[in-house]
Design a protein around this motif. Structure first.
Motif, PDB file in Angstrom:
ATOM      1  N   SER A 201      15.382 -27.968 -37.001  1.00  0.00           N
ATOM      2  CA  SER A 201      16.071 -27.379 -38.150  1.00  0.00           C
ATOM      3  C   SER A 201      16.327 -25.892 -37.948  1.00  0.00           C
ATOM      4  O   SER A 201      17.417 -25.389 -38.258  1.00  0.00           O
ATOM      5  CB  SER A 201      15.243 -27.593 -39.421  1.00  0.00           C
ATOM      6  N   VAL A 202      15.347 -25.182 -37.416  1.00  0.00           N
ATOM      7  CA  VAL A 202      15.522 -23.741 -37.198  1.00  0.00           C
ATOM      8  C   VAL A 202      16.573 -23.486 -36.126  1.00  0.00           C
ATOM      9  O   VAL A 202      17.373 -22.544 -36.231  1.00  0.00           O
ATOM     10  CB  VAL A 202      14.174 -23.090 -36.832  1.00  0.00           C
ATOM     11  N   THR A 203      16.608 -24.321 -35.101  1.00  0.00           N
ATOM     12  CA  THR A 203      17.651 -24.197 -34.075  1.00  0.00           C
ATOM     13  C   THR A 203      19.029 -24.360 -34.688  1.00  0.00           C
ATOM     14  O   THR A 203      19.969 -23.600 -34.390  1.00  0.00           O
ATOM     15  CB  THR A 203      17.439 -25.248 -32.969  1.00  0.00           C
ATOM     16  N   ILE A 204      19.176 -25.328 -35.588  1.00  0.00           N
ATOM     17  CA  ILE A 204      20.454 -25.562 -36.257  1.00  0.00           C
ATOM     18  C   ILE A 204      20.854 -24.336 -37.075  1.00  0.00           C
ATOM     19  O   ILE A 204      22.003 -23.872 -37.011  1.00  0.00           O
ATOM     20  CB  ILE A 204      20.365 -26.815 -37.149  1.00  0.00           C
ATOM     21  N   LEU A 205      19.920 -23.779 -37.836  1.00  0.00           N
ATOM     22  CA  LEU A 205      20.228 -22.615 -38.666  1.00  0.00           C
ATOM     23  C   LEU A 205      20.648 -21.422 -37.818  1.00  0.00           C
ATOM     24  O   LEU A 205      21.605 -20.703 -38.148  1.00  0.00           O
ATOM     25  CB  LEU A 205      19.010 -22.221 -39.500  1.00  0.00           C
ATOM     26  N   THR A 206      19.945 -21.219 -36.722  1.00  0.00           N
ATOM     27  CA  THR A 206      20.235 -20.078 -35.858  1.00  0.00           C
ATOM     28  C   THR A 206      21.605 -20.209 -35.220  1.00  0.00           C
ATOM     29  O   THR A 206      22.401 -19.256 -35.196  1.00  0.00           O
ATOM     30  CB  THR A 206      19.159 -19.942 -34.774  1.00  0.00           C
TER      31      THR A 206
ATOM     32  N   PRO B  83      23.667 -25.638 -28.940  1.00  0.00           N
ATOM     33  CA  PRO B  83      22.847 -25.056 -27.875  1.00  0.00           C
ATOM     34  C   PRO B  83      21.358 -25.306 -28.120  1.00  0.00           C
ATOM     35  O   PRO B  83      20.874 -25.214 -29.252  1.00  0.00           O
ATOM     36  CB  PRO B  83      23.178 -23.562 -27.951  1.00  0.00           C
ATOM     37  N   GLU B  84      20.660 -25.651 -27.054  1.00  0.00           N
ATOM     38  CA  GLU B  84      19.210 -25.858 -27.094  1.00  0.00           C
ATOM     39  C   GLU B  84      18.782 -27.122 -27.836  1.00  0.00           C
ATOM     40  O   GLU B  84      17.595 -27.310 -28.116  1.00  0.00           O
ATOM     41  CB  GLU B  84      18.484 -24.660 -27.719  1.00  0.00           C
ATOM     42  N   LEU B  85      19.743 -28.015 -28.170  1.00  0.00           N
ATOM     43  CA  LEU B  85      19.371 -29.229 -28.888  1.00  0.00           C
ATOM     44  C   LEU B  85      20.203 -30.406 -28.403  1.00  0.00           C
ATOM     45  O   LEU B  85      21.432 -30.328 -28.360  1.00  0.00           O
ATOM     46  CB  LEU B  85      19.587 -29.023 -30.391  1.00  0.00           C
ATOM     47  N   ASP B  86      19.544 -31.488 -28.025  1.00  0.00           N
ATOM     48  CA  ASP B  86      20.236 -32.707 -27.592  1.00  0.00           C
ATOM     49  C   ASP B  86      20.648 -33.489 -28.835  1.00  0.00           C
ATOM     50  O   ASP B  86      20.010 -34.470 -29.231  1.00  0.00           O
ATOM     51  CB  ASP B  86      19.323 -33.548 -26.694  1.00  0.00           C
ATOM     52  N   ILE B  87      21.742 -33.070 -29.432  1.00  0.00           N
ATOM     53  CA  ILE B  87      22.132 -33.609 -30.728  1.00  0.00           C
ATOM     54  C   ILE B  87      22.523 -35.082 -30.641  1.00  0.00           C
ATOM     55  O   ILE B  87      22.424 -35.814 -31.652  1.00  0.00           O
ATOM     56  CB  ILE B  87      23.277 -32.771 -31.332  1.00  0.00           C
ATOM     57  N   GLU B  88      22.922 -35.547 -29.470  1.00  0.00           N
ATOM     58  CA  GLU B  88      23.302 -36.960 -29.358  1.00  0.00           C
ATOM     59  C   GLU B  88      22.119 -37.889 -29.619  1.00  0.00           C
ATOM     60  O   GLU B  88      22.299 -39.065 -29.979  1.00  0.00           O
ATOM     61  CB  GLU B  88      23.893 -37.253 -27.978  1.00  0.00           C
ATOM     62  N   ASP B  89      20.889 -37.380 -29.468  1.00  0.00           N
ATOM     63  CA  ASP B  89      19.705 -38.196 -29.756  1.00  0.00           C
ATOM     64  C   ASP B  89      19.509 -38.419 -31.250  1.00  0.00           C
ATOM     65  O   ASP B  89      18.683 -39.227 -31.656  1.00  0.00           O
ATOM     66  CB  ASP B  89      18.448 -37.535 -29.188  1.00  0.00           C
ATOM     67  N   TYR B  90      20.278 -37.692 -32.063  1.00  0.00           N
ATOM     68  CA  TYR B  90      20.100 -37.740 -33.510  1.00  0.00           C
ATOM     69  C   TYR B  90      21.310 -38.360 -34.210  1.00  0.00           C
ATOM     70  O   TYR B  90      21.568 -38.076 -35.376  1.00  0.00           O
ATOM     71  CB  TYR B  90      19.858 -36.318 -34.056  1.00  0.00           C
TER      72      TYR B  90
ATOM     73  N   ARG C  73      16.355 -35.129 -47.724  1.00  0.00           N
ATOM     74  CA  ARG C  73      15.478 -35.992 -46.937  1.00  0.00           C
ATOM     75  C   ARG C  73      16.058 -37.405 -46.898  1.00  0.00           C
ATOM     76  O   ARG C  73      15.337 -38.368 -46.673  1.00  0.00           O
ATOM     77  CB  ARG C  73      14.071 -36.019 -47.548  1.00  0.00           C
ATOM     78  N   ASN C  74      17.376 -37.503 -47.111  1.00  0.00           N
ATOM     79  CA  ASN C  74      18.023 -38.817 -47.094  1.00  0.00           C
ATOM     80  C   ASN C  74      18.132 -39.303 -45.654  1.00  0.00           C
ATOM     81  O   ASN C  74      18.774 -38.666 -44.817  1.00  0.00           O
ATOM     82  CB  ASN C  74      19.416 -38.714 -47.716  1.00  0.00           C
ATOM     83  N   PRO C  75      17.536 -40.448 -45.307  1.00  0.00           N
ATOM     84  CA  PRO C  75      17.507 -40.913 -43.912  1.00  0.00           C
ATOM     85  C   PRO C  75      18.861 -41.340 -43.358  1.00  0.00           C
ATOM     86  O   PRO C  75      18.973 -41.590 -42.157  1.00  0.00           O
ATOM     87  CB  PRO C  75      16.531 -42.093 -43.960  1.00  0.00           C
ATOM     88  N   LEU C  76      19.892 -41.434 -44.205  1.00  0.00           N
ATOM     89  CA  LEU C  76      21.232 -41.766 -43.710  1.00  0.00           C
ATOM     90  C   LEU C  76      22.050 -40.513 -43.412  1.00  0.00           C
ATOM     91  O   LEU C  76      23.203 -40.613 -42.976  1.00  0.00           O
ATOM     92  CB  LEU C  76      21.979 -42.626 -44.727  1.00  0.00           C
ATOM     93  N   MET C  77      21.456 -39.343 -43.618  1.00  0.00           N
ATOM     94  CA  MET C  77      22.146 -38.091 -43.340  1.00  0.00           C
ATOM     95  C   MET C  77      21.755 -37.565 -41.955  1.00  0.00           C
ATOM     96  O   MET C  77      20.600 -37.670 -41.556  1.00  0.00           O
ATOM     97  CB  MET C  77      21.806 -37.050 -44.398  1.00  0.00           C
ATOM     98  N   PRO C  78      22.727 -36.991 -41.227  1.00  0.00           N
ATOM     99  CA  PRO C  78      22.437 -36.427 -39.908  1.00  0.00           C
ATOM    100  C   PRO C  78      21.619 -35.150 -40.041  1.00  0.00           C
ATOM    101  O   PRO C  78      21.451 -34.625 -41.164  1.00  0.00           O
ATOM    102  CB  PRO C  78      23.831 -36.133 -39.348  1.00  0.00           C
ATOM    103  N   PRO C  79      21.120 -34.613 -38.939  1.00  0.00           N
ATOM    104  CA  PRO C  79      20.363 -33.355 -39.011  1.00  0.00           C
ATOM    105  C   PRO C  79      21.153 -32.245 -39.683  1.00  0.00           C
ATOM    106  O   PRO C  79      20.596 -31.401 -40.373  1.00  0.00           O
ATOM    107  CB  PRO C  79      20.070 -33.032 -37.548  1.00  0.00           C
ATOM    108  N   VAL C  80      22.477 -32.235 -39.488  1.00  0.00           N
ATOM    109  CA  VAL C  80      23.332 -31.279 -40.176  1.00  0.00           C
ATOM    110  C   VAL C  80      24.756 -31.810 -40.202  1.00  0.00           C
ATOM    111  O   VAL C  80      25.190 -32.511 -39.281  1.00  0.00           O
ATOM    112  CB  VAL C  80      23.292 -29.886 -39.505  1.00  0.00           C
ATOM    113  N   ALA C  81      25.484 -31.530 -41.263  1.00  0.00           N
ATOM    114  CA  ALA C  81      26.905 -31.844 -41.358  1.00  0.00           C
ATOM    115  C   ALA C  81      27.584 -30.697 -42.086  1.00  0.00           C
ATOM    116  O   ALA C  81      27.001 -30.072 -42.982  1.00  0.00           O
ATOM    117  CB  ALA C  81      27.135 -33.156 -42.116  1.00  0.00           C
ATOM    118  N   LYS C  82      28.811 -30.396 -41.695  1.00  0.00           N
ATOM    119  CA  LYS C  82      29.574 -29.328 -42.325  1.00  0.00           C
ATOM    120  C   LYS C  82      30.465 -29.925 -43.408  1.00  0.00           C
ATOM    121  O   LYS C  82      31.116 -30.953 -43.189  1.00  0.00           O
ATOM    122  CB  LYS C  82      30.420 -28.589 -41.283  1.00  0.00           C
TER     123      LYS C  82
END
Length: 503
Positions: free
Chosen positions: A428-433, A457-464, A338-347
């Protein structure tokens, strides 16, 4: 000398034989346990039992184990007293099996005074009935003891829970030792959920992916693990475990709880968590510290007793729950933060993944320390139940994911920056899928120093994009990295290549 000090005979043999002891009710049925707990029950509008305990979270600050803590005379006295008192009053004794995997299955025996039978009733609904084997692990819980203390003898397999009537103490007393035993066998215990996802990849071919989620209580671990991902046949997502698993050296992931789940209910809603809501409102559920009126009306949004309200729900009430609890292989691991400096997902690469494991960044919740709820915290492996040096756990994790070729990610289920952008269940579920499908396009972002999605796909990731939501982003990130480096330096056993991979 043993970890219990000098003994005239082994500690577990000092406990009553429940099959012959006149003061012990041995393995009563679930119906009998509910009857014994009737004096504490409020029956809900769904026909399920609801209870309110005096203690509503774990007493982490009053817990010691004989591996990491030097036990003094008083600690041994507490353990001896717990054992001796099992001869002095009327008890229920329940045996249950934890785990099914042939290398990770243990028989657990719980002693609780009859007047607190609701603890045994709730606990017994989490694990499957025993098969007659001798117990491996033992817990004596005495809620009315005049001092609150949890004392653990890991090598003996014994836990004394004194002065707390919280069911979570009974549950974790066994799961803590499950993880310890897995580590002794060359694997690693994980405070994690697991699921198996079958999806079509970019070429339209079906692929099966094993996903594991590491996160502290109330970070979304149960939600993500149990979510069906809105998939339709032949695609599907099956939840295997919700809380504690064992990563074995062959890459398989052994489950621990075969019958029920112990879920948080505060804010539980039918819209975003339909499966969990349906299970929690079924008559088979057991509610603990949930707001329930005298007429049985249930309000999951009200924190009348605590924000750490809970429900024991049955696996067979979850459409996404698989009949199996063991995962054949861990293909993807997600660190929930829940760190606010982390993106929705990173590899993450292997070293970064070991860093994420060691950092265990999240927020404190009412399940751990209610007085600090909402504060930023770090817990190695997002696992408050580690027995043994924490740095060794990071080294083991690094070795295992390298050998097993596991893809690792950090996933933020909170918000970005100054709360200007929430990351909800849908995102989050979209990212996992899409991670399971292999359809996320990745790019190395120099500003963040992370491998982040270029498209999903299905997510406007640039908004995040995190820097767009944080004032003075570079300064904030530099401060965060410095804090992380300082934190990792305290673990002497942790290898330097992991410490040097701070992101």
């Amino acid at each position: 000398m043993s970890e219990t000090g000098t003994e005239s005979r082994p500690l577990v043999r000092q406990l009553p034989d429940p099959t012959t002891a006149s003061n012990v009710r041995y393995n009563p049925s679930l119906e009998e346990l509910r009857e014994l707990a009737d004096h504490e029950e409020t029956t809900t509008e769904f026909g399920s039992p609801s209870y309110v305990s005096e203690f509503r979270s774990r007493s982490a600050d009053r817990t010691k184990n004989a591996v990491d803590d030097e036990f003094d005379e008083r600690d041994h006295e507490l353990i001896d007293d717990a054992v001796n008192r099992t001869d002095e009053t009327e008890f229920v004794c329940v045996d249950r099996l934890m785990g099914r995997h042939p290398e990770a299955s243990f028989c657990c025996r719980l002693f609780v005074p009859v007047e607190h039978a609701r603890i045994a009733y709730a606990w017994a609904n989490l694990f499957e009935p025993a098969d007659g084997r001798d117990p491996d692990l033992y817990t004596v819980q005495l809620p009315d003891y005049d001092e609150t203390a949890i004392r653990v003898l890991p090598d003996t397999g014994f836990t004394a829970v004194l002065g707390s009537d919280y069911t979570g103490e009974a549950k974790k007393s066994f799961l803590r030792l499950f993880m310890y035993r897995i580590k002794q066998q060359g694997g690693l215990g994980l405070h994690a959920g697991s699921k198996r996802v079958r999806v079509r990849d970019a070429d339209g071919d079906l692929r099966t992916v094993g996903q594991v989620f590491m996160g502290l209580s109330a970070t979304g671990k149960s939600t993500l693990t149990s979510h069906g991902c809105w998939l339709e046949d032949p695609e599907d997502a099956s939840m295997l475990q919700d809380d504690v698993c064992g990563l074995l050296s062959d890459g398989s992931v052994a489950g621990s709880e075969g019958q029920g789940l112990f879920i948080k209910t505060i804010g539980l809603g039918e819209d975003e968590q339909p499966e969990l809501y349906a299970a929690a409102t079924d008559e088979s559920a057991i509610l603990e510290n949930v707001a329930v009126d005298d007429d049985g009306t249930v309000d999951f949004d009200e924190d009348r007793h605590t924000s750490n309200s809970r429900a024991i729900i049955q696996r067979d009430q979850l459409e996404s729950a698989d009949e199996e609890i063991d995962l054949g292989s861990m293909d993807q691991a997600f660190f929930i933060t829940r760190n606010p400096l982390m993106p929705p997902v990173a590899k993450l690469d292997e070293e970064q993944a070991a860093v994420a494991f060691m950092l265990g960044e999240s927020i404190e919740t009412s399940a751990g320390d209610p007085s600090r709820a909402g504060e930023s915290i770090r817990v190695v492996g997002t696992n408050p139940f580690i027995v043994g040096p924490a740095g060794e756990e990071g080294n083991i994790f690094h070795e295992l994911i390298d050998i097993l070729d596991v893809d690792c990610y950090v996933i933020n289920t909170g918000y970005l920056g100054d709360k200007s952008k929430d990351i909800g269940v849908t995102e989050s579920v979209t990212i996992l899928t899409e991670a399971a499908r292999g359809t996320i396009e990745w790019t190395d972002d120099e500003r963040m120093g992370l491998t982040v999605p270029e498209s999903i796909p299905e997510l406007d990731i640039e908004d995040y994009y995190v820097p767009d939501h944080v004032d003075d982003y570079e300064d904030a990130l530099a401060e965060l990295r410095a804090e992380r480096r300082e934190y990792l330096e305290q673990f002497d056993e942790l290898r330097d290549e992991i410490k040097d991979a701070v992101y």
